[in-house]
Design an enzyme around this catalytic site. Structure first.
Site, PDB file in Angstrom:
ATOM      1  N   SER A  92     191.421  47.345  34.259  1.00  0.00           N
ATOM      2  CA  SER A  92     192.045  46.461  34.986  1.00  0.00           C
ATOM      3  C   SER A  92     193.588  46.680  35.179  1.00  0.00           C
ATOM      4  O   SER A  92     194.164  46.450  35.803  1.00  0.00           O
ATOM      5  CB  SER A  92     192.077  44.898  34.742  1.00  0.00           C
ATOM      6  OG  SER A  92     192.276  44.821  33.382  1.00  0.00           O
ATOM      7  N   HIS A 133     187.727  48.701  39.947  1.00  0.00           N
ATOM      8  CA  HIS A 133     188.200  47.737  39.242  1.00  0.00           C
ATOM      9  C   HIS A 133     187.712  46.409  39.919  1.00  0.00           C
ATOM     10  O   HIS A 133     187.917  45.894  40.905  1.00  0.00           O
ATOM     11  CB  HIS A 133     189.731  47.267  39.132  1.00  0.00           C
ATOM     12  CG  HIS A 133     190.330  46.048  38.772  1.00  0.00           C
ATOM     13  ND1 HIS A 133     191.312  45.438  39.086  1.00  0.00           N
ATOM     14  CD2 HIS A 133     189.592  45.271  37.607  1.00  0.00           C
ATOM     15  CE1 HIS A 133     191.650  44.488  38.497  1.00  0.00           C
ATOM     16  NE2 HIS A 133     190.774  44.219  37.793  1.00  0.00           N
ATOM     17  N   GLU A 148     188.833  47.101  43.721  1.00  0.00           N
ATOM     18  CA  GLU A 148     189.964  47.912  43.887  1.00  0.00           C
ATOM     19  C   GLU A 148     189.407  49.277  43.289  1.00  0.00           C
ATOM     20  O   GLU A 148     188.879  49.501  42.287  1.00  0.00           O
ATOM     21  CB  GLU A 148     191.083  47.620  42.846  1.00  0.00           C
ATOM     22  CG  GLU A 148     192.412  46.748  43.451  1.00  0.00           C
ATOM     23  CD  GLU A 148     193.474  46.489  42.355  1.00  0.00           C
ATOM     24  OE1 GLU A 148     194.652  46.417  42.732  1.00  0.00           O
ATOM     25  OE2 GLU A 148     193.161  46.307  41.443  1.00  0.00           O
ATOM     26  N   ASN A 204     196.848  43.439  39.516  1.00  0.00           N
ATOM     27  CA  ASN A 204     197.511  42.674  38.487  1.00  0.00           C
ATOM     28  C   ASN A 204     198.747  43.096  38.279  1.00  0.00           C
ATOM     29  O   ASN A 204     199.635  42.294  37.445  1.00  0.00           O
ATOM     30  CB  ASN A 204     196.816  43.193  37.517  1.00  0.00           C
ATOM     31  CG  ASN A 204     195.387  42.602  37.059  1.00  0.00           C
ATOM     32  OD1 ASN A 204     195.108  41.572  37.720  1.00  0.00           O
ATOM     33  ND2 ASN A 204     194.381  43.119  36.460  1.00  0.00           N
TER      34      ASN A 204
END
Ligand code: CAA
Length: 702
Positions: free
Chosen positions: A414, A435, A447, A485
């Site tokens: 991540s 991800h 992702e 993130n």
């Protein structure tokens, strides 16, 4: 056969006219289609040799709706209403031949016919609500007349299509046929032979009479359908329009439907939802992908790690019908992982969301082993172990030794550097990041992280894998936190600061919920576990004074019953805790931070503008290829309300100048130069430009 225009044909055979639309990819009702249909119907009605009419389509589906690309552009006659009126007024029987998906205007077209037949795998529905509008061509007036207002309101507010089987049981279609057009021809011949009466749907009263007398059941169904949809305009308008179907005469109901449609389509919410619809489809496209690159076919998968993420990913494969093997280090961990998967499926069965036999089939597709040699014979490996670089490198070095050439090697990291992970192998071209978002079997976003050396076939295979698993893939570049993130981190920093400056978790979360997120930032932190970030901060030598102090007290969030909030007796409902405010005040004093009243407006700005600023950097660096990709990431990975269109769409509504000014102010207020407006945002402010105008970034395309 007569070619009516480029997208419509008419063929008369044995007294039956077959009108067919051929407007790939989804036979959307663009102007030429409406024009072709209108002309074909007029010709068929004028032709004395024609006794019955079939309305069908070529290609992969029946009409899947209005042409969304025409929304907001000057309207051209004939409209869909005129076409449907022509169908409905026909003295000759008309049968719609449905296959694929009859959606929106497509179903409305079919509802204008006297009868509807469909192939067994067809689906029909009115999904307009998902585009922020309501069915605008009679759907809210005709569907209730076939299925009853209670079922209609549930179907139209949710916008979820139903199968042919359900459509038959509910009275939307009249027969399931093996082959749509021949089936419809046979049906119309039967209607003619039996001289069946031609009842127009608009004249049907039988299903709405009882509701007109006593609308209580309808009101209960509407309330249930609208639950949790406060603030969203289209669902309430859909319910109101269905209400009109039994409380107003048909023509008045149609007029009111039109007015509601016009209001919604010109509103910001619909614009935002249409933006997300097209952005979602754009996001999987890789601008520099050479033509002809084909994804590898994925017949077998391996997931390394049977924890929550690994198990969820394995479920995604099983749900898609792909056999998958979980590799774990010990039999005990493996069994625990497999048991968790079974109990997750069992909850779905209990809730009625999954049939027992479907669960059995899925469970049967998931195997487990501690023997790494299984990797030698798989098409894709997804590593889903702890977020620890050394461990990931070790695993990828091992995968490199065992996997056959061309196997896609993906890491479900991540935040970590995909290039560093790829460098642990002798084939970095085969390595990508994939991800998933937690819970992996539920969340739509995927992702796909493109490393510096990721090959085009690898990226294409990862995108195809995402689609196969029912995800929305967005290709991102490699950086700390990728798109989602990295932006979330910005929000986290502001959350911590707001605590020190005087806002309580519940104040901040209330603003976020009011904005439309399903969950507040602090409640989300408690759900994910505060200890995760704490460990990362310790490792990196960074601090979050209030949150670190909470962790030192053993307050890790939901799992310990206390975090930013209190969770009493295993409850998942956050209860505000004055202790947290006290603790924040102590920390503020120690750090010399002056506490004050913080307005809702400031909270909203600090929860969104720093993220928008980071989005500008992400775009400028080419980490995201398009601004709309960032919107898709936030809408499907983090609960940004779709009807607000994502951070970049929202920024365009506010204007870059106002955001830059606010960021300058917050940079000064906090002393954090990182909050200063990014170059791209300043450029937009100076030129009066928008994120939407940027298109594919040059850096990304280079
Ligand atoms: N108008 C214009 N373009 C459309 C479209 C539409 N209604 N529906 C799909 N497309 C386009 C997509 O943008 C995509 O284009 P690109 O290939 O250029 O990206 C292409 O058609 C294929 O679409 P998908 O990739 O989504 O294909 P799929 O096979 O996965 O799904 C589908 C097909 C189920 C029809 C899906 O596209 C879908 O749900 N479409 C929207 C359906 C809809 O909402 N209809 C209602 C429209 S509003 C309306 O009808 C108002 C009214 O009352 C008159």
């Amino acid at each position: 056969m007569v070619q009516i225009n480029a997208v419509t044909t008419l063929e008369v055979k044995d007294g039956i006219a077959v009108i067919a639309v051929n407007n790939p990819p989804v036979n959307a009702l663009s102007h030429p289609v409406r024009e072709g249909l209108f002309t074909a119907i007029t010709q068929a009605l004028a032709d004395d040799s024609v006794h019955g009419i079939v309305l069908g389509c070529e290609g992969r589906t029946f009409v899947a709706g209005a042409d969304i690309t025409e929304f907001g552009k000057p309207f051209k006659q004939p409209g869909l209403h005129e076409v449907i009126d022509a169908l409905e007024a026909s003295p000759k029987p008309i049968v719609a031949a449905i296959f694929g998906t009859a959606l929106g205007g497509g179903l409305e077209l079919a509802l204008g016919c006297h009868f509807r037949v469909a192939s067994a795998d067809a689906r029909v529905g009115l999904p307009e609500v998902k585009l922020g509008i309501l069915p605008g061509a009679g759907g809210t007036q005709r569907l209730p007349r076939l299925v009853g207002p209670e079922k209609a309101v549930a179907m139209i507010v949710a916008g979820t299509p139903v199968t042919a089987k359900i459509a038959l049981a509910d009275g939307i279609i009249d027969e399931i046929v093996a082959d749509p057009i021949p089936g419809a021809v046979a049906f119309v011949q039967k209607v003619l032979a039996e001289q069946k009466p031609l009842v127009k749907v608009r004249d049907r009263e039988d299903k709405i009479l009882a509701t007109r007398e006593n609308p209580a059941a309808f009101e209960a169904a509407a309330k249930a359908a609208l639950k949790k949809l406060a603030g969203v305009e289209a669902p309430a308008a859909c319910a109101q329009s269905v209400r009109n179907s039994f409380s107003l005469p048909f023509d008045e109901g149609m007029k009111a439907e039109r007015e509601l449609f016009m209001q919604l389509i010109s509103g910001e919410q619909s614009l935002a939802q249409r933006h997300i619809f097209f952005s979602e489809r754009e996001a999987a496209k890789v601008p520099d992908m050479p033509a002809g690159v084909k994804p590898a076919s994925l017949k077998k998968a391996v997931v390394i790690g049977g924890g929550t993420m690994g198990g969820g990913i394995a479920m995604c494969f099983a749900n898609a019908g792909v056999p998958v093997t979980i590799v774990e280090t010990t039999d005990e961990f493996l069994q625990k992982g497999l048991d968790r998967i079974k109990s997750t499926y069992a909850v779905s069965v209990e809730r009625g969301a999954l049939k027992q036999d479907a669960m059995d089939k899925r469970v049967a597709l998931i195997a487990g082993t501690t023997d790494w040699n299984v990797i030698a014979d798989t098409d894709i490996v997804i590593e889903a172990v702890f977020e620890e670089m050394a461990l990931k490198k070790e695993i990828f070095a091992k995968l490199d030794k065992i996997a056959k050439p061309g196997t896609l090697l993906a890491s479900n990291t991540s935040t970590l550097d995909v290039d560093a992970i790829a460098a642990a192998t002798s084939r970095p071209g085969d390595v990508v990041g994939m991800h998933f978002f937690s819970p992996a079997n539920v969340m739509k976003l995927l992702e796909i992280v493109r490393g510096e050396k990721s090959s085009f076939p690898s990226i294409a295979t990862a995108v195809a894998a995402g689609k196969l698993l029912g995800k929305i893939p967005v290709v991102a570049g490699n950086c700390d936190g990728f798109i989602g993130n990295r932006m979330l981190h910005r929000r986290g920093t502001e959350c911590e600061r707001l605590l020190l400056e005087g806002a309580a978790p519940q104040d901040v979360d209330a603003v976020i919920l009011k904005f439309g997120f399903p969950m507040g930032a602090f409640a989300m932190g408690d759900l994910a576990g505060l200890d995760v970030g704490w460990r990362i901060r310790k490792h990196r030598g960074t601090k979050a004074p209030v949150t670190d102090a909470l962790c030192e007290l053993g307050r890790y969030g939901q799992k310990t019953g206390k975090g930013y909030y209190i969770y009493e007796n295993g409850s998942r409902t956050p209860t505000p805790d004055p202790e947290v405010t006290k603790l924040a005040a102590e920390k503020a004093e120690a750090l010399g931070v002056k506490r004050r009243n913080i307005t809702e407006q400031e909270i909203l700005e600090r929860m969104t503008y720093p993220m928008i600023n980071e989005a500008a950097k992400i775009l400028d660096e080419g980490i995201a290829v398009r601004a709309s990709d960032i919107d898709v990431v936030w809408a499907y990975g983090y609960g940004w309300p779709v009807w607000r269109g994502g951070p970049c769409f929202y920024a365009d509504l506010i204007g870059a100048k106002a955001i830059c000014d606010a960021l300058e102010h917050y940079a000064e207020l906090t002393g954090d130069a990182g909050l200063k407006p990014a170059k791209l945002l300043l450029d937009l402010a100076a030129s009066g430009g928008k994120f939407a105008d940027i298109g594919v970034t040059k850096k990304a395309a280079a």
